[in-house]
Design a protein around this motif. Structure first.
Motif, PDB file in Angstrom:
ATOM      1  N   LYS A 197       0.626  -1.301   0.110  1.00 43.21           N
ATOM      2  CA  LYS A 197       0.264  -0.283   0.342  1.00 43.21           C
ATOM      3  C   LYS A 197       0.894   1.327   0.054  1.00 43.21           C
ATOM      4  N   VAL A 198       1.996   1.017   0.816  1.00 45.70           N
ATOM      5  CA  VAL A 198       2.624   2.300   0.977  1.00 45.70           C
ATOM      6  C   VAL A 198       3.346   2.554  -0.654  1.00 45.70           C
ATOM      7  N   LYS A 199       3.968   1.376  -0.663  1.00 46.24           N
ATOM      8  CA  LYS A 199       4.752   1.460  -2.667  1.00 46.24           C
ATOM      9  C   LYS A 199       4.387   1.857  -2.859  1.00 46.24           C
ATOM     10  N   LEU A 200       2.388   1.667  -4.142  1.00 48.71           N
ATOM     11  CA  LEU A 200       1.832   2.108  -4.298  1.00 48.71           C
ATOM     12  C   LEU A 200       1.205   4.117  -4.200  1.00 48.71           C
ATOM     13  N   ALA A 201       0.843   4.284  -2.720  1.00 51.53           N
ATOM     14  CA  ALA A 201       0.622   5.133  -2.768  1.00 51.53           C
ATOM     15  C   ALA A 201       1.482   6.119  -2.874  1.00 51.53           C
ATOM     16  N   LEU A 202       2.746   6.278  -2.642  1.00 54.73           N
ATOM     17  CA  LEU A 202       4.361   6.857  -3.364  1.00 54.73           C
ATOM     18  C   LEU A 202       4.087   6.803  -4.455  1.00 54.73           C
ATOM     19  N   GLU A 203       3.898   6.053  -5.039  1.00 59.32           N
ATOM     20  CA  GLU A 203       4.291   6.545  -7.422  1.00 59.32           C
ATOM     21  C   GLU A 203       5.380   6.916  -6.979  1.00 59.32           C
ATOM     22  N   ASN A 204       6.435   6.288  -6.725  1.00 59.13           N
ATOM     23  CA  ASN A 204       8.035   5.919  -7.020  1.00 59.13           C
ATOM     24  C   ASN A 204       8.520   7.514  -6.114  1.00 59.13           C
ATOM     25  N   ARG A 205       7.757   8.414  -5.741  1.00 61.58           N
ATOM     26  CA  ARG A 205       7.930   9.647  -4.991  1.00 61.58           C
ATOM     27  C   ARG A 205       8.802   9.569  -4.342  1.00 61.58           C
ATOM     28  N   LYS A 206      10.666   9.791  -3.827  1.00 62.25           N
ATOM     29  CA  LYS A 206      11.088   9.599  -2.574  1.00 62.25           C
ATOM     30  C   LYS A 206      10.792  10.240  -1.744  1.00 62.25           C
ATOM     31  N   PRO A 207      10.742   9.929  -0.002  1.00 61.22           N
ATOM     32  CA  PRO A 207      10.196  10.352   1.240  1.00 61.22           C
ATOM     33  C   PRO A 207      11.432  11.382   1.331  1.00 61.22           C
ATOM     34  N   ARG A 208      10.974  12.604   1.637  1.00 62.37           N
ATOM     35  CA  ARG A 208      11.884  13.601   1.560  1.00 62.37           C
ATOM     36  C   ARG A 208      12.607  13.393   3.606  1.00 62.37           C
ATOM     37  N   LYS A 209      11.738  13.108   4.373  1.00 53.82           N
ATOM     38  CA  LYS A 209      11.710  13.233   5.627  1.00 53.82           C
ATOM     39  C   LYS A 209      10.808  12.289   6.386  1.00 53.82           C
ATOM     40  N   ILE A 210      10.935  10.840   7.164  1.00 55.06           N
ATOM     41  CA  ILE A 210      10.283  10.232   7.963  1.00 55.06           C
ATOM     42  C   ILE A 210      10.543  10.364   8.928  1.00 55.06           C
ATOM     43  N   ILE A 211       8.858  10.648   9.836  1.00 51.73           N
ATOM     44  CA  ILE A 211       8.912  10.887  11.323  1.00 51.73           C
ATOM     45  C   ILE A 211       8.033   9.511  11.560  1.00 51.73           C
ATOM     46  N   PHE A 212       9.515   9.727  13.455  1.00 50.42           N
ATOM     47  CA  PHE A 212       8.540   8.074  13.235  1.00 50.42           C
ATOM     48  C   PHE A 212       7.927   8.457  15.081  1.00 50.42           C
ATOM     49  N   VAL A 213       6.711   8.381  15.523  1.00 50.22           N
ATOM     50  CA  VAL A 213       6.879   9.011  16.744  1.00 50.22           C
ATOM     51  C   VAL A 213       6.930   6.944  17.838  1.00 50.22           C
ATOM     52  N   PRO A 214       7.625   6.262  18.516  1.00 48.84           N
ATOM     53  CA  PRO A 214       7.530   5.117  19.374  1.00 48.84           C
ATOM     54  C   PRO A 214       5.927   5.198  20.164  1.00 48.84           C
ATOM     55  N   ARG A 215       5.007   4.083  19.453  1.00 49.64           N
ATOM     56  CA  ARG A 215       4.400   2.968  20.210  1.00 49.64           C
ATOM     57  C   ARG A 215       2.936   4.044  19.261  1.00 49.64           C
ATOM     58  N   ARG A 216       2.881   5.092  18.500  1.00 45.98           N
ATOM     59  CA  ARG A 216       2.025   5.461  17.777  1.00 45.98           C
ATOM     60  C   ARG A 216       2.698   5.831  15.988  1.00 45.98           C
ATOM     61  N   LEU A 217       3.235   6.075  15.283  1.00 43.83           N
ATOM     62  CA  LEU A 217       3.243   5.940  13.889  1.00 43.83           C
ATOM     63  C   LEU A 217       4.336   6.499  13.431  1.00 43.83           C
TER      64      LEU A 217
END
Length: 957
Positions: free
Chosen positions: A932-952
């Motif tokens: 799903k993520v690959k599909l939604a990204l449509e080959n766009r490169k992530p600029r930034k990834i935010i990780f919230v422990p225990r959440r998202l």
RNA sequence: GCCCGAGUGGCGGAAUUGGUUUACGCGCACGACUCAAAAUCGUGUGACCGCAAGGUCGUGUGGGUUCGACUCCCACCUCGGGCACCA
């Protein structure tokens, strides 16, 4: 099969009464620290004769809290009684020919039964009834302690008189100028009354709030009622006379602008000045009319100002020695401040309106300052011109677009030697094309700081506001001779549109001053004030007060508490009048001064209590000289009775003192006081005062402090099913007895707990369908406990798997935590919901009898009868209500997996289960691998990834 | 006018150190049981588009801050409560 609530509830109520499990013992201090005692107080009811939904809400829901505290191992005092004195008893007596005492005590007997049907855990052995002589003996005794200290005194004052109930009322008992009880218009009457000096405690009642951990809104309402305002007292000389008029003002800085004075119609000075007043007849007529007005009439007059000048005399303004006129007007009250004011029409709205009506002089002494001071400001003189088309009543504005400040009036600088009128006319013509104008009025100078964006400079301008009317011969649409015309458009706005659209501080101030006629009551820069010119007005408050020898002073809105009531059914005021010795305390050994039996309870319109007719009772010997004397015939306000009942609960049977100190130490201060919001500025404030006064008289042990209630929580109200307040006339009254008969007390209590958050000032409509949901829940509990309708203890046919057991243990522990915490916070609604969630779970996976017992304990405070019944069916002998409150295992309230939310640009795109301790890199790896993520990204490169422990995880592209 | 509090589905309400909006209950729809109904049990239930997968919008309104706002900031609207000609 639904359970038989009638049988079960009756059975356990009888059983509890027999075994006296809710009677609270006083424990010797040595082996029973105060910390283990817990005092839960609910406002005691007035015995009106029937229990309504409000009573159920007030008593049965806090009972949940009391029961939980008891299960926690606290020694809980949860008492109840009746606030039994008061008017309705007497009115019933008059209307139906009943004896007020009989009526009251009959009602008490009936209501006691009704309250017992709730299954609340009240300790009835401590019941207190304020109309019992054993109780009011001590009400009288405490009153006498206050009398001896000078806190209770008698004075002739203007009082609030209810012509229907024929008795005086405290300020707190008036709602919108009408009697709170019967709705009749309240009159002002001069009478000699007993009063309590609550005003001596105003500051203490105010500051005492700071240390209390109550809800801010309750504290704020009390602060408002006390109404502290700081200002100064300043004396004005009367020309050529020795007399002086003292005024209170919060704006001593505006003293130079005081152009006249006003006395209240009741002001005593007026009679002293009589011989000098040339228009005395007119003045006396005015005073006469004013005095006859009721409070409601004074308000109904739409605040239209009235008044008469005292001709022949003048006052002298102490700041500038100017002679100014003195007026009498009923917009000034004798009861507040000094009963006289200095009037500053330029800076007070009321004075402004009065001055306008009577053509009195107005003088600006404070120039407004708007905007924010900035660096490197360029100074300019300028104008703001409001052009009105008197035919349409609309105002000319220029819309500069949102970037340049939206709608403004014509504004601009004053060039060279131009005067402001010329400058304004020039600007109007340049910007709008209009030129036939008539100047109507001009404002004071306004100091305005702003940024002139077009020229990119900070400015401090000195602006004059001008109001022009368009002369009617100018009909042609304006033609702009300005090359700037592309930038803006002209708009004619109505008054409301102006208020809506003209946001600029300077421009809207000009409009409010010139068009709406508002006085400028803010702070600013001093002018027309001699050597104080140029000073900041806030600073000038103190300086000018000192300059004229005034005194910094604080005033309160709070007034002394009138406690006399000219009615029968109350505690007699224990005072004896002797012609020689005056008002004396009745001797302590003669207390209580018993309320005499009389035949005619009717109140009298002469302002005397019906007790005046009890001749035998009336006559006594003077305790000092022995000669013939008379008793006071007024009785005490019922708010006096309820000001100390919580102390009597500590030691209700004591015949020697109102309560033993040791016993007060056991329980006071009250740990939690639950009641109605309507008592915030009445009972709650009075009883705080009473307690503080008792404390000062040494009647309360020092270490208890001078505040009676540690925590206070106001409850909401229950409305009828239609969302309106319940009332007979609307036909939307819910009779709790009916629902108790149909569904049982447990259901009604639990429904009320579920209906909404308890400790908020909200109001909740009673939903006849909604209560069904609670009954269904309790039926399901019953069914769960007896799967085959017979035996208990088997809860599941097949053994649950290890995972299932683990999941259930987690669910159970979470529920223990949540229910416990929610009860503590009075969030009974979410606690009930948590119990429902757990039952849903148990129905899916089953529960051992051990786990079911835990569930029952959690349920016990909410549905005490049902829980007790099932508990005993499980084979337990002792009551569930003294079982220890379940503890949760902190390890088991935490999940070991959670659902990781995957967002792309903040929008949820996916979610999946991961271990709680998952690392960021692992989470990212799993996330990026998702289809799903690959599909939604449509080959766009992530600029930034935010990780919230225990959440998202949030992927930003 | 001033001071508090609040605005979330059809309804009562849940969720805030900023992180899945709508827990729980009511109502509603469909199904099971029943000759039938009630009761009970099960499933579904924010709106819109779509056969579906899915998408768009959505916590009173308009702006702003932020990767992300029911939650924080600014302006406003509505409702509830308190005070009110208080100098």
């Amino acid at each position: 099969m639904p359970y038989d609530h009638k049988k079960i509830e009756k059975k356990w109520q009888k059983e509890w009464e027999k075994s006296k499990i809710y009677e609270t013992n006083d424990q010797p201090k040595a082996d029973w620290p105060r910390a283990r005692n817990f005092y839960v107080l609910v406002e005691f009811p007035y015995p009106s004769g029937n229990l309504h939904t409000g009573h159920w809400y007030a008593f049965s829901v806090p009972d949940i809290f009391a029961r939980k505290k008891r299960m926690e191992g606290k020694n809980v005092l949860f008492p109840i009684g009746f606030d039994a004195f008061g008017l309705p008893a007497e009115n019933a007596a008059i209307k139906r020919g009943l004896n007020p005492k009989k009526w009251t005590y009959g009602n008490i007997d009936y209501m006691r039964k009704q309250i017992k049907s709730m299954g609340a855990s009240f300790d009835w052995s401590r019941e207190v009834i304020t109309s019992d002589p054993e109780y009011y003996k001590w009400t009288q005794w405490i009153f006498l302690q206050f009398f001896k200290k000078g806190l209770a005194y008698q004075a002739e004052t203007s009082v609030n008189w209810c012509p229907k109930d024929k008795t005086v009322l405290a300020n707190e008992q008036i709602v919108g100028g009408c009697c709170e009880r019967c709705g009749a218009e309240v009159e002002q009457k001069q009478m000699k009354q007993w009063m309590l000096k609550i005003t001596n405690y105003a500051d203490r009642l105010l500051f005492g709030l700071d240390k209390l951990n109550w809800k801010e809104e309750i504290k704020e309402a009390q602060r408002n009622w006390i109404g502290k305002s700081e200002g100064a007292e300043i004396e004005f000389r009367i020309k050529n006379l020795e007399f002086k008029i003292k005024v209170f003002t919060t704006r001593p800085d505006t003293l130079f602008g005081a152009t006249y004075m006003v006395l209240a119609p009741e002001h005593p000075l007026i009679s002293n000045l009589k011989p000098l007043i040339s228009n005395l007849k007119e003045v006396e007529r005015y005073i006469d009319v004013a005095k006859k007005k009721t409070q409601l009439q004074r308000q109904k007059a739409e605040k239209e100002k009235t008044g008469v000048e005292l001709k022949g005399i003048k006052a002298v303004n102490p700041a500038n020695k100017e002679e100014i006129p003195i007026w009498v007007a009923d917009y000034v009250f004798m009861g507040y401040g000094t009963g006289a004011i200095m009037a500053v029409p330029a800076h007070d709205q009321r004075d402004f309106e009065f001055a306008k009506k009577f053509g009195l002089q107005t003088r600006t002494v404070v120039e407004p300052v708007t905007g924010e001071l900035r660096e490197n400001e360029e100074f300019r003189k300028s104008i703001v011109a409001v052009v009105e088309d008197s035919k349409t009543g609309k105002f000319l504005s220029i819309n500069w677009g949102p970037k340049l400040g939206g709608n403004l009036f014509v504004g601009g600088g004053i060039d060279g030697a131009e005067n402001y009128e010329a400058a304004a006319c020039r600007e109007i013509q340049e910007e709008t094309g209009y030129k036939n104008l008539k100047l109507v009025s001009v404002s004071e100078k306004i100091h305005h700081h702003y940024v002139a964006f077009s020229k990119n400079v900070n400015r401090n301008i000195n602006a004059t506001g001008l109001h022009f009317q368009l002369l009617n011969n100018e009909k042609t649409p304006p033609r702009l001779e300005n090359t700037e015309k592309e930038k803006f458009s002209l708009e004619w706005l109505s008054k409301t549109e102006v208020l809506d659209k003209v946001k600029d501080q300077l421009h809207s101030l000009v409009f409010r001053r010139l068009i709406l006629g508002e006085a400028y009551a803010g702070s600013g820069i001093m002018v027309n004030s001699g050597k104080f010119d140029g000073m900041d007005s806030e600073k000038a408050k103190k300086t000018i007060t000192e300059f004229v020898g005034g005194e910094i002073k604080t005033q309160y809105r709070l007034r002394d508490w009138v406690v006399s009531r000219q009615r029968y059914w109350g505690a007699p005021i224990p005072i004896i009048y002797c012609l020689k010795d005056g008002a004396l305390a009745a001797p302590e050994k003669d207390l209580p001064v018993l309320l005499p039996e009389i035949k005619d309870y009717k109140p009298r319109s002469d302002g005397k209590s019906p007790l005046a007719k009890a001749e035998k009772w009336l006559k006594v010997k003077c305790p000092k000289c022995g000669s013939v004397a008379e008793r006071e015939t007024d009785t005490l306000d019922t708010f006096v009775d309820s000001s100390w009942y919580f102390l009597r609960y500590c030691d209700p049977k004591n015949e020697k003192e109102f309560a033993q100190k040791r016993k007060m130490e056991n329980w006071m201060p009250v740990d939690l006081y639950s009641g109605g919001a309507e008592h915030t500025t009445m009972h709650l404030l009075y009883s705080r005062f009473w307690y503080e006064a008792m404390f000062d008289s040494g009647l309360i042990p020092k270490e208890l402090g001078d505040e009676p209630y540690k925590d206070r929580r106001n409850r909401g109200i229950i409305l009828g099913p239609d969302g309106q307040k319940m009332s007979k006339s609307k036909g939307n009254v819910i009779d709790p007895d009916e629902y108790v008969a149909k569904f049982g007390a447990d259901t009604v209590r639990m429904y009320l707990a579920f209906i909404g958050p308890y400790n908020e000032a909200g109001s909740y409509p009673w939903n006849p369908q909604g209560i069904l949901g609670i009954r269904r829940f309790l039926d399901r509990v019953w069914k769960f406990a007896s799967p085959r309708g017979k035996t208990l203890g088997v809860f599941r046919d097949s053994t649950p798997s290890v995972e299932e057991r683990g999941d259930f243990a987690r669910a159970l522990n979470k529920t223990i935590k949540k229910v416990g915490e929610d009860i503590e916070e009075f969030h009974f609604n979410t606690a009930v919901s948590a119990l429902m969630v757990l039952l849903n779970e148990m129905e899916k996976v089953g529960a051992s009898s051990e786990n079911f017992s835990v569930f029952l304990k959690l349920l016990a405070p909410f549905a005490p009868h049902l829980a007790e019944e099932l508990w005993s069916r499980l084979g337990n002998k002792a009551s569930i209500h003294f079982e220890p409150w379940p503890k949760y295992d902190p390890k088991l309230v935490e999940e070991n997996t959670f659902e990781l939310i995957i967002q792309i640009n903040g929008k949820v795109r996916d979610k999946f289960e991961v271990p709680v301790n998952i690392s960021q890199s692992e989470a990212e790896r799993l996330t990026l691998a998702r289809e799903k993520v690959k599909l939604a990204l449509e080959n766009r490169k992530p600029r930034k990834i935010i990780f919230v422990p225990r959440r998202l995880v949030n992927i930003v592209v």
